[in-house]
Design a protein around this motif. Structure first.
Motif, short mmCIF file in Angstrom:
data_model
loop_
_atom_site.label_atom_id
_atom_site.label_comp_id
_atom_site.label_asym_id
_atom_site.label_seq_id
_atom_site.Cartn_x
_atom_site.Cartn_y
_atom_site.Cartn_z
N HIS A 177 8.43 34.67 55.36
CA HIS A 177 9.14 34.29 56.59
C HIS A 177 8.23 33.51 57.54
CE1 HIS A 177 6.87 37.81 57.76
NE2 HIS A 177 6.93 37.34 59.00
N ASP A 178 8.86 32.67 58.30
CA ASP A 178 8.23 31.97 59.42
C ASP A 178 8.94 32.50 60.65
OD1 ASP A 178 7.74 30.16 61.53
OD2 ASP A 178 7.51 28.48 60.17
N ALA A 238 15.46 33.22 59.16
CA ALA A 238 14.60 34.36 58.82
C ALA A 238 13.93 34.97 60.04
CB ALA A 238 13.54 33.92 57.81
N GLY A 239 13.83 34.22 61.13
CA GLY A 239 13.15 34.71 62.32
C GLY A 239 13.89 35.79 63.08
N VAL A 262 7.63 43.49 50.33
CA VAL A 262 6.38 43.08 50.98
C VAL A 262 6.69 41.88 51.87
CG1 VAL A 262 4.07 42.16 50.61
CG2 VAL A 262 4.99 43.88 49.05
N ASP A 263 6.32 41.94 53.14
CA ASP A 263 6.52 40.83 54.06
C ASP A 263 5.30 39.92 54.03
OD1 ASP A 263 9.07 41.49 55.19
OD2 ASP A 263 8.09 43.12 56.25
N VAL A 264 5.54 38.63 53.88
CA VAL A 264 4.47 37.63 53.83
C VAL A 264 4.77 36.58 54.89
CG1 VAL A 264 3.32 35.90 52.41
CG2 VAL A 264 4.14 38.02 51.36
N GLY A 265 3.85 36.36 55.79
CA GLY A 265 4.04 35.36 56.83
C GLY A 265 3.77 33.95 56.33
N ALA A 266 4.48 33.00 56.91
CA ALA A 266 4.30 31.58 56.58
C ALA A 266 4.34 30.79 57.88
CB ALA A 266 5.40 31.10 55.64
N TRP A 306 13.33 21.87 61.46
CA TRP A 306 14.10 22.78 60.59
C TRP A 306 13.13 23.47 59.64
CZ3 TRP A 306 18.21 25.46 60.75
CH2 TRP A 306 18.73 26.04 59.60
N ARG A 307 12.81 24.72 59.92
CA ARG A 307 11.78 25.45 59.18
C ARG A 307 12.34 26.28 58.04
NH1 ARG A 307 6.87 26.46 62.36
NH2 ARG A 307 6.92 25.00 64.08
N HIS A 308 13.65 26.28 57.84
CA HIS A 308 14.27 27.16 56.85
C HIS A 308 14.34 26.57 55.45
CE1 HIS A 308 16.48 30.64 55.58
NE2 HIS A 308 17.45 29.90 55.09
#
Length: 65
Positions: free
Chosen positions: A4-5, A11-12, A30-34, A40-42
């Protein structure tokens, strides 16, 4: 795995769903940050091009994905 970003308009909203999914009391996600770029970040292409997803997949044991 959830990549997610926090600035992703989709996703935010709930970027850390791992807290919501458990298997016998243990986190099943598992959450992974991006950090995607642009207005448009999706877009999947942005997540696939980023290092967050690739690094997380590279660190997973065989058979986990």
């Amino acid at each position: 795995m959830n990549v997610h970003d926090r600035l992703d308009p989709v996703a935010g909203v709930d970027p850390l769903p791992a807290d919501d999914f458990r298997r016998q009391g243990v986190k099943a996600v598992v959450d992974v940050g991006a950090s995607n770029r642009g207005a448009w970040r999706h877009g999947a292409d942005k997540y696939l091009a980023g290092t967050g997803l690739r690094d997380a997949l590279a660190g997973m044991p065989d058979g986990e994905w």
